[in-house]
Design a protein around this motif. Structure first.
Motif, mmCIF file in Angstrom:
data_model
loop_
_atom_site.group_PDB
_atom_site.id
_atom_site.type_symbol
_atom_site.label_atom_id
_atom_site.label_comp_id
_atom_site.label_asym_id
_atom_site.label_seq_id
_atom_site.Cartn_x
_atom_site.Cartn_y
_atom_site.Cartn_z
ATOM 1 N N ALA A 86 0.840 -1.198 0.000
ATOM 2 C CA ALA A 86 0.000 0.000 0.000
ATOM 3 C C ALA A 86 0.871 1.241 0.000
ATOM 4 O O ALA A 86 1.882 1.302 0.705
ATOM 5 C CB ALA A 86 -0.915 -0.026 1.223
ATOM 6 N N ARG A 87 0.479 2.248 -0.775
ATOM 7 C CA ARG A 87 1.322 3.436 -0.921
ATOM 8 C C ARG A 87 0.522 4.637 -1.408
ATOM 9 O O ARG A 87 -0.599 4.506 -1.904
ATOM 10 C CB ARG A 87 2.458 3.160 -1.907
ATOM 11 N N SER A 88 1.152 5.794 -1.300
ATOM 12 C CA SER A 88 0.609 7.036 -1.849
ATOM 13 C C SER A 88 1.776 7.816 -2.447
ATOM 14 O O SER A 88 2.936 7.510 -2.209
ATOM 15 C CB SER A 88 -0.077 7.865 -0.757
ATOM 16 N N GLY A 89 1.456 8.849 -3.234
ATOM 17 C CA GLY A 89 2.503 9.684 -3.819
ATOM 18 C C GLY A 89 3.268 9.027 -4.938
ATOM 19 O O GLY A 89 4.263 9.578 -5.415
ATOM 20 N N HIS A 90 2.852 7.857 -5.399
ATOM 21 C CA HIS A 90 3.482 7.148 -6.509
ATOM 22 C C HIS A 90 2.962 7.713 -7.824
ATOM 23 O O HIS A 90 2.090 8.572 -7.849
ATOM 24 C CB HIS A 90 3.139 5.664 -6.415
ATOM 25 N N ARG A 91 3.473 7.180 -8.929
ATOM 26 C CA ARG A 91 2.954 7.526 -10.243
ATOM 27 C C ARG A 91 2.737 6.262 -11.046
ATOM 28 O O ARG A 91 3.521 5.309 -10.940
ATOM 29 C CB ARG A 91 3.921 8.451 -10.991
ATOM 30 N N SER A 97 -1.598 -2.745 -22.780
ATOM 31 C CA SER A 97 -1.108 -4.033 -22.308
ATOM 32 C C SER A 97 -0.771 -4.053 -20.834
ATOM 33 O O SER A 97 -0.928 -5.086 -20.176
ATOM 34 C CB SER A 97 0.143 -4.456 -23.099
ATOM 35 N N ALA A 98 -0.288 -2.935 -20.293
ATOM 36 C CA ALA A 98 0.247 -2.962 -18.932
ATOM 37 C C ALA A 98 0.195 -1.598 -18.279
ATOM 38 O O ALA A 98 0.113 -0.562 -18.958
ATOM 39 C CB ALA A 98 1.695 -3.468 -18.949
ATOM 40 N N LEU A 99 0.258 -1.601 -16.947
ATOM 41 C CA LEU A 99 0.460 -0.409 -16.140
ATOM 42 C C LEU A 99 1.854 -0.479 -15.540
ATOM 43 O O LEU A 99 2.368 -1.563 -15.248
ATOM 44 C CB LEU A 99 -0.563 -0.327 -15.000
ATOM 45 N N TYR A 100 2.472 0.690 -15.336
ATOM 46 C CA TYR A 100 3.781 0.766 -14.692
ATOM 47 C C TYR A 100 3.678 1.717 -13.503
ATOM 48 O O TYR A 100 3.163 2.832 -13.640
ATOM 49 C CB TYR A 100 4.852 1.245 -15.674
ATOM 50 N N CYS A 101 4.151 1.269 -12.358
ATOM 51 C CA CYS A 101 4.072 2.047 -11.121
ATOM 52 C C CYS A 101 5.465 2.294 -10.584
ATOM 53 O O CYS A 101 6.247 1.350 -10.400
ATOM 54 C CB CYS A 101 3.231 1.295 -10.086
ATOM 55 N N PHE A 102 5.777 3.562 -10.317
ATOM 56 C CA PHE A 102 7.093 3.914 -9.779
ATOM 57 C C PHE A 102 6.955 4.631 -8.441
ATOM 58 O O PHE A 102 6.117 5.513 -8.282
ATOM 59 C CB PHE A 102 7.861 4.825 -10.738
ATOM 60 N N GLY A 103 7.823 4.235 -7.487
ATOM 61 C CA GLY A 103 7.951 4.948 -6.227
ATOM 62 C C GLY A 103 6.746 4.830 -5.328
ATOM 63 O O GLY A 103 5.952 3.893 -5.403
ATOM 64 N N GLY A 104 6.612 5.820 -4.462
ATOM 65 C CA GLY A 104 5.530 5.842 -3.497
ATOM 66 C C GLY A 104 6.039 5.956 -2.078
ATOM 67 O O GLY A 104 7.249 5.874 -1.814
ATOM 68 N N PHE A 105 5.100 6.126 -1.163
ATOM 69 C CA PHE A 105 5.436 6.449 0.227
ATOM 70 C C PHE A 105 4.414 5.813 1.154
ATOM 71 O O PHE A 105 3.223 5.775 0.852
ATOM 72 C CB PHE A 105 5.430 7.975 0.387
ATOM 73 N N ASN A 106 4.904 5.277 2.264
ATOM 74 C CA ASN A 106 4.017 4.770 3.309
ATOM 75 C C ASN A 106 4.718 4.945 4.656
ATOM 76 O O ASN A 106 5.640 4.190 4.985
ATOM 77 C CB ASN A 106 3.666 3.295 3.083
ATOM 78 N N PRO A 107 4.315 5.931 5.455
ATOM 79 C CA PRO A 107 4.988 6.197 6.734
ATOM 80 C C PRO A 107 4.792 5.090 7.758
ATOM 81 O O PRO A 107 5.470 5.073 8.785
ATOM 82 C CB PRO A 107 4.346 7.505 7.200
ATOM 83 N N SER A 152 5.871 11.927 -5.556
ATOM 84 C CA SER A 152 5.349 13.043 -6.362
ATOM 85 C C SER A 152 6.262 13.383 -7.529
ATOM 86 O O SER A 152 6.549 14.547 -7.808
ATOM 87 C CB SER A 152 5.109 14.273 -5.483
ATOM 88 N N ASN A 153 6.749 12.330 -8.228
ATOM 89 C CA ASN A 153 7.483 12.546 -9.472
ATOM 90 C C ASN A 153 6.492 12.916 -10.580
ATOM 91 O O ASN A 153 5.281 12.897 -10.388
ATOM 92 C CB ASN A 153 8.220 11.271 -9.886
ATOM 93 N N ALA A 154 7.032 13.204 -11.755
ATOM 94 C CA ALA A 154 6.221 13.325 -12.965
ATOM 95 C C ALA A 154 6.667 12.201 -13.892
ATOM 96 O O ALA A 154 7.862 11.962 -14.054
ATOM 97 C CB ALA A 154 6.424 14.682 -13.622
#
Length: 452
Positions: A86-91, A97-107, A152-154
């Motif tokens: 589980a995360r937030s602040g990802h992109r 065909s697919a989704l790509y998820c980078f980064g994120g944050f979970n305190p 919070s990347n772009a």
């Protein structure tokens, strides 16, 4: 029995909420997230069981446009993670065909992000969600040379190239980035490469947006934690040279005020800034700041209210929402979902046509709960996928790793047939390209399987 277990989950969640008010311990908050996700999975199973009574068979395919549905991921067995935490602040970005998820944050979690066994609450990883096989795959992790700024990347997907820019580490704003990275997520081995650039570089920020058009990469807005901009920078991709195309001066001109966590739409000539805000405010979606690329000029586009709603009939001001864009026979459309304004949390979903600029609230497409700091992507045919974010429920903020899917428009019949084919014949993904073509499956669908 399932109903009883679900009731136990909900009671346990309320108990954890009470404990967190007094102790505020990360481990308790993480346990709260696990309980919440488990309860949601069981609720979804119960809903599927109820729906199955309405059809002759539980396995019967039914096309349901405008209905927000949770995707049930296959359960994988093994020592490795089978899906992102589980995360937030990802992109996330995606194609057909697919989704790509980078980064994120979970305190509420501590993860190892380097060889020194140092832990943080940021996820230094790139995931792929296969829309055909319905599976997550971890493409890159801390063993790869990935950026340290993971929130919070772009990010965009241009053809087969994933482009990543900016972002921040934790604490937010202490370490920000203006570095540009690219990778081809379909290649093996996977590598993320930093691009050496020159010229008048944008400031290191997070919460900005990027767009590729006609040989240039544009970035708009962002913050380093205190000051907010809506400046426009662009990179000449051929020469790798940055320049400031437009420096906003809202104090002396009618330029849009600075913001972060906004979204953008694009009609081939104009970039529309959808919402966003600062730490203390959120911006309206009734009058949209519009950057004219050719004229290098800012104006404002006035939108029309939903004629089926009382005034004001437009989405409330918001930031940290999601926005996707796709093409229809009636022109380009965008869909805005969720977000918050610093005080109120939203679960509504709105559609805006970029030809008529008339808002329509999707009455049947509400999110199951208010959510923000999530992200979304859309297929070329108008199917929207939402992943992660912070859900607001029972006066408590809980991060999630659920994927939701909804058709925002009626696609061509071939798309519906493709969905039905995958539903009844999931093993089709194991067949060769030549056998699929010989069976009469159109090339564009065969390529979706081969791209995964």
């Amino acid at each position: 029995m399932k109903i009883f277990i679900l009731l136990v989950y909900k009671v346990f969640a309320r108990v954890l909420d009470i404990l967190n008010r007094f102790f505020n311990v990360p481990r308790l908050r993480h346990l709260r997230e696990i309980v919440d996700v488990s309860a949601e999975e069981m609720s979804a199973e119960n809903a599927d069981s109820s729906t199955s009574l309405e059809v002759s068979s539980r396995n019967e395919y039914c096309f349901r446009p405008f209905e927000m549905r949770r995707i049930k991921q296959k359960r994988l067995i093994g020592p490795k993670k089978s899906k992102p935490y589980a995360r937030s602040g990802h992109r996330i970005v995606g194609n057909d065909s697919a989704l790509y998820c980078f980064g994120g944050f979970n305190p509420n979690m501590a993860v190892v992000n380097n060889d020194d066994d140092e832990t943080s609450s940021l996820f230094q990883e790139l995931w792929k969600y296969d829309l055909i096989k319905n599976e997550w795959t971890l493409l890159m992790d801390p063993s790869n040379d990935l950026p340290q700024e993971l929130a919070s990347n772009a990010m965009i997907l241009h053809e087969d190239l994933l482009i990543l820019y900016g972002g921040t580490g934790f604490p937010f704003g202490v370490n920000c980035s203006n570095r540009l990275y690219v990778c081809k997520p379909g290649s093996k081995p996977n590598e993320m490469t930093e691009i050496a650039v020159k010229g008048d570089l944008p400031p290191a920020q997070y919460g900005q947006t990027i767009l590729y058009h006609d040989g240039f990469l544009y970035t708009i807005g962002g913050t380093e934690g205190f000051d907010y901009t809506c400046d426009v920078y662009r990179l000449n991709v051929a020469t790798k040279t940055w320049e400031c195309a437009y420096a906003c001066r809202p104090d002396i001109r009618d330029d849009p005020p600075g913001r972060y966590r906004h979204e953008i739409a694009f009609d081939g000539e104009r970039i529309y800034i959808i919402g966003g805000g600062t730490s203390e405010s959120a911006f309206s979606l009734s009058s949209i700041p519009t950057y004219h690329i050719r004229r290098n000029q800012w104006t404002y586009t006035e939108t029309k209210p939903d004629p089926n709603l009382p005034r004001p009939g437009v989405p409330a001001a918001r930031k940290c929402h999601s926005c996707v864009q796709y093409q229809t026979d009636h022109g380009a459309e965008i869909v805005v979902a969720g977000g918050y304004d610093g005080r109120l949390y939203y679960k509504d979903v709105w559609k805006l046509n970029l030809s008529t600029f008339e808002w329509r609230q999707m009455q049947k497409t509400n999110l199951p709960y208010p959510i923000f700091f999530h992200d979304a992507a859309a297929s070329s045919a108008g199917c929207m996928y939402i992943f992660g974010g912070i859900k607001f429920t029972y006066n408590n903020n809980v991060r999630t790793n659920i994927v939701y899917k909804t058709w925002m428009t009626i696609p061509k019949l071939s798309e519906i047939c493709w969905e039905a084919l995958l539903h009844y014949n999931p093993a089709i993904v194991n067949r060769t390209k030549s056998s699929l073509l010989e069976a009469g499956i159109p090339l564009k669908f065969v390529q979706r399987i081969n791209e995964t």
